[in-house]
Design a protein around this motif. Structure first.
Motif, PDB file in Angstrom:
ATOM      1  N   MET A  20     -25.076 -29.427  -2.085  1.00  0.00           N
ATOM      2  CA  MET A  20     -24.058 -30.283  -2.701  1.00  0.00           C
ATOM      3  C   MET A  20     -23.139 -30.887  -1.644  1.00  0.00           C
ATOM      4  O   MET A  20     -22.772 -32.068  -1.721  1.00  0.00           O
ATOM      5  N   SER A  21     -22.775 -30.082  -0.636  1.00  0.00           N
ATOM      6  CA  SER A  21     -21.949 -30.609   0.457  1.00  0.00           C
ATOM      7  C   SER A  21     -22.705 -31.691   1.220  1.00  0.00           C
ATOM      8  O   SER A  21     -22.116 -32.698   1.644  1.00  0.00           O
ATOM      9  N   GLY A  22     -24.011 -31.483   1.402  1.00  0.00           N
ATOM     10  CA  GLY A  22     -24.834 -32.498   2.055  1.00  0.00           C
ATOM     11  C   GLY A  22     -24.873 -33.795   1.271  1.00  0.00           C
ATOM     12  O   GLY A  22     -24.827 -34.889   1.845  1.00  0.00           O
ATOM     13  N   ILE A  23     -24.944 -33.681  -0.064  1.00  0.00           N
ATOM     14  CA  ILE A  23     -24.934 -34.876  -0.923  1.00  0.00           C
ATOM     15  C   ILE A  23     -23.606 -35.620  -0.773  1.00  0.00           C
ATOM     16  O   ILE A  23     -23.572 -36.860  -0.723  1.00  0.00           O
ATOM     17  N   VAL A  24     -22.506 -34.868  -0.698  1.00  0.00           N
ATOM     18  CA  VAL A  24     -21.192 -35.489  -0.496  1.00  0.00           C
ATOM     19  C   VAL A  24     -21.157 -36.243   0.836  1.00  0.00           C
ATOM     20  O   VAL A  24     -20.648 -37.373   0.918  1.00  0.00           O
ATOM     21  N   ILE A  25     -21.715 -35.637   1.881  1.00  0.00           N
ATOM     22  CA  ILE A  25     -21.759 -36.298   3.188  1.00  0.00           C
ATOM     23  C   ILE A  25     -22.561 -37.596   3.109  1.00  0.00           C
ATOM     24  O   ILE A  25     -22.147 -38.629   3.644  1.00  0.00           O
ATOM     25  N   VAL A  26     -23.709 -37.547   2.435  1.00  0.00           N
ATOM     26  CA  VAL A  26     -24.527 -38.755   2.259  1.00  0.00           C
ATOM     27  C   VAL A  26     -23.727 -39.835   1.522  1.00  0.00           C
ATOM     28  O   VAL A  26     -23.749 -41.015   1.894  1.00  0.00           O
ATOM     29  N   GLY A  27     -23.008 -39.437   0.484  1.00  0.00           N
ATOM     30  CA  GLY A  27     -22.194 -40.393  -0.257  1.00  0.00           C
ATOM     31  C   GLY A  27     -21.109 -41.020   0.595  1.00  0.00           C
ATOM     32  O   GLY A  27     -20.839 -42.224   0.504  1.00  0.00           O
ATOM     33  N   LEU A  28     -20.472 -40.208   1.460  1.00  0.00           N
ATOM     34  CA  LEU A  28     -19.404 -40.712   2.324  1.00  0.00           C
ATOM     35  C   LEU A  28     -19.936 -41.658   3.400  1.00  0.00           C
ATOM     36  O   LEU A  28     -19.233 -42.572   3.838  1.00  0.00           O
ATOM     37  N   VAL A  29     -21.179 -41.420   3.832  1.00  0.00           N
ATOM     38  CA  VAL A  29     -21.783 -42.289   4.843  1.00  0.00           C
ATOM     39  C   VAL A  29     -22.355 -43.550   4.204  1.00  0.00           C
ATOM     40  O   VAL A  29     -22.119 -44.672   4.666  1.00  0.00           O
ATOM     41  N   LEU A  83     -27.072 -30.275  -9.931  1.00  0.00           N
ATOM     42  CA  LEU A  83     -27.208 -29.037  -9.153  1.00  0.00           C
ATOM     43  C   LEU A  83     -26.335 -27.929  -9.725  1.00  0.00           C
ATOM     44  O   LEU A  83     -26.725 -26.753  -9.725  1.00  0.00           O
ATOM     45  N   TYR A  84     -25.153 -28.288 -10.208  1.00  0.00           N
ATOM     46  CA  TYR A  84     -24.288 -27.287 -10.842  1.00  0.00           C
ATOM     47  C   TYR A  84     -24.957 -26.693 -12.079  1.00  0.00           C
ATOM     48  O   TYR A  84     -24.951 -25.472 -12.281  1.00  0.00           O
ATOM     49  N   LEU A  85     -25.558 -27.556 -12.905  1.00  0.00           N
ATOM     50  CA  LEU A  85     -26.261 -27.072 -14.094  1.00  0.00           C
ATOM     51  C   LEU A  85     -27.461 -26.202 -13.704  1.00  0.00           C
ATOM     52  O   LEU A  85     -27.732 -25.183 -14.349  1.00  0.00           O
ATOM     53  N   LEU A  86     -28.171 -26.594 -12.651  1.00  0.00           N
ATOM     54  CA  LEU A  86     -29.307 -25.801 -12.183  1.00  0.00           C
ATOM     55  C   LEU A  86     -28.858 -24.433 -11.714  1.00  0.00           C
ATOM     56  O   LEU A  86     -29.492 -23.412 -12.034  1.00  0.00           O
ATOM     57  N   ASN A  87     -27.767 -24.392 -10.972  1.00  0.00           N
ATOM     58  CA  ASN A  87     -27.233 -23.112 -10.496  1.00  0.00           C
ATOM     59  C   ASN A  87     -26.837 -22.227 -11.674  1.00  0.00           C
ATOM     60  O   ASN A  87     -27.106 -21.010 -11.685  1.00  0.00           O
ATOM     61  N   SER A 121     -16.785 -20.587  -6.708  1.00  0.00           N
ATOM     62  CA  SER A 121     -15.642 -21.481  -6.582  1.00  0.00           C
ATOM     63  C   SER A 121     -15.959 -22.646  -5.653  1.00  0.00           C
ATOM     64  O   SER A 121     -15.511 -23.781  -5.888  1.00  0.00           O
ATOM     65  N   CYS A 122     -16.740 -22.389  -4.595  1.00  0.00           N
ATOM     66  CA  CYS A 122     -17.168 -23.480  -3.703  1.00  0.00           C
ATOM     67  C   CYS A 122     -17.955 -24.531  -4.479  1.00  0.00           C
ATOM     68  O   CYS A 122     -17.750 -25.741  -4.296  1.00  0.00           O
ATOM     69  N   ILE A 123     -18.849 -24.060  -5.346  1.00  0.00           N
ATOM     70  CA  ILE A 123     -19.643 -24.989  -6.164  1.00  0.00           C
ATOM     71  C   ILE A 123     -18.742 -25.724  -7.157  1.00  0.00           C
ATOM     72  O   ILE A 123     -18.843 -26.942  -7.335  1.00  0.00           O
TER      73      ILE A 123
END
Length: 338
Positions: free
Chosen positions: A294-303, A324-328, A80-82
């Motif tokens: 994925m959370s790290g990617i979101v942080i990069v996008g926000l910065v 990443l979702y497809l890879l998972n 669910s987090c993903i």
């Protein structure tokens, strides 16, 4: 084959019921919070956060106490987090003109950062469960640590976001001036009963689905059950976006990830056989690691706040999240039974 179609039909019915009832649950929770004077307080916010994650909570409890499938319980939470982070891809597609991350407030970096810490902590414990295990009675030492850090995170987020959250809640509840408190309570209870009943039944359907398709509970829990229990977050986020409350839509998703980890701690407490993580597949560490990246990617996008978009509709941040979702998904499909 007819048995398989019947199970898929039951699974689809569960998805429909949780999606519809979960969305109504959130709506009536907002109305109750407003009409009882809780809308501008921390109590009201906790009520709403608990309601949006009720499917994950009920499904997890049922999976552990009735169906005895811990892999579905843990997999549905981390999955669910993903899935919640993938919903950001949907929001980015809906935003026109510029990237979602260019419009979003940089303050979401705080909740995404807390998500990295909490989810990463769970993943670390999954990896170390056979090498360094410290228990308190039947629960793992990680459980009180998760509860404590969740409280710290919620306090910090509340102080940081107080003004905007209050403004959003008032905007939401003003949409329902013609409904009485009694009507809201009655419909809230009815929606809650539907979610609870469906959540209790869902792990059993998931187990049957795994058996008839030859899949493992880890795969079914992480992908299918997680997707169903995240439907309310999807509906609420899209509704918030359509209201013009894009930041609240993002906060709803990142906040749900934090609450999912708290639910894992609660499940560890009610699972009396021993520390919950010791009875689950080590592959859950991959889900945790995927969610952290994925959370790290979101942080990069926000910065970075990119202005360019790929394929006209979405940017490279969303494309990375979806990849990443497809890879998972692919990894769990290949190795979910190990």
């Amino acid at each position: 084959m007819s048995n398989a179609w019947l199970i898929w039909l039951e699974f689809s019915l569960c998805a429909m019921l949780i999606g519809l009832a979960g969305t109504q649950l959130c709506r009536y929770a907002n109305i109750i919070a407003d009409k009882t004077g809780l809308s501008g307080s921390w109590i009201g916010l906790i009520l709403l956060a608990t309601v949006t994650s009720l499917p994950e909570l009920i499904t997890g409890i049922s999976a552990l106490t009735l169906a005895n499938v811990p892999n579905i319980a843990v997999g549905s939470l981390l999955g669910s987090c993903i899935f919640n982070l993938v919903i950001l891809v949907v929001l980015d597609y809906l935003v026109r003109g510029e990237s979602l991350y260019r419009r979003a407030s940089p303050s979401h970096i705080l909740s995404a950062g807390f998500g990295v810490i909490l989810i990463g902590f769970v993943g670390l414990n999954v990896l170390l469960v056979d090498k360094a295990s410290f228990n308190i009675a039947h629960i793992g030492i990680y459980t009180p640590a998760i509860v404590l850090f969740y409280i710290v995170a919620m306090r910090a987020l509340y102080i940081h976001e107080r003004a905007r959250v209050k403004e959003f809640v008032e905007k939401v509840t003003d949409r329902y001036p013609n409904m009485t408190l009694h009507q809201a309570y009655r419909r809230y209870l009815l929606s809650a009963l539907v979610v609870i009943a469906t959540g209790i039944y869902l792990p059993f359907v998931g187990t049957q689905l795994a058996e008839v398709m030859g899949w493992h509970n880890t795969f079914v829990g992480t992908l299918f059950i997680a997707g169903i229990t995240s439907l309310p977050e999807l509906a609420v986020s899209i509704a918030a976006f359509r209201m013009g409350a894009l930041d609240m839509a993002i906060a709803n998703l990142l906040g749900s990830n934090l609450f999912n980890i708290l639910i894992l701690a609660l499940e560890d407490i009610i699972y009396l056989s021993g520390p919950l993580i010791t009875y689950t597949s080590p592959l859950h560490a991959f889900s945790a690691l995927s969610a952290v990246i994925m959370s790290g990617i979101v942080i990069v996008g926000l910065v970075y706040r990119p202005s360019t978009r790929l394929f006209i509709s979405i940017g490279w941040v969303s494309l990375s999240l979806f990849t990443l979702y497809l890879l998972n998904t692919y990894v769990f499909f290949l190795h979910g039974g190990e």
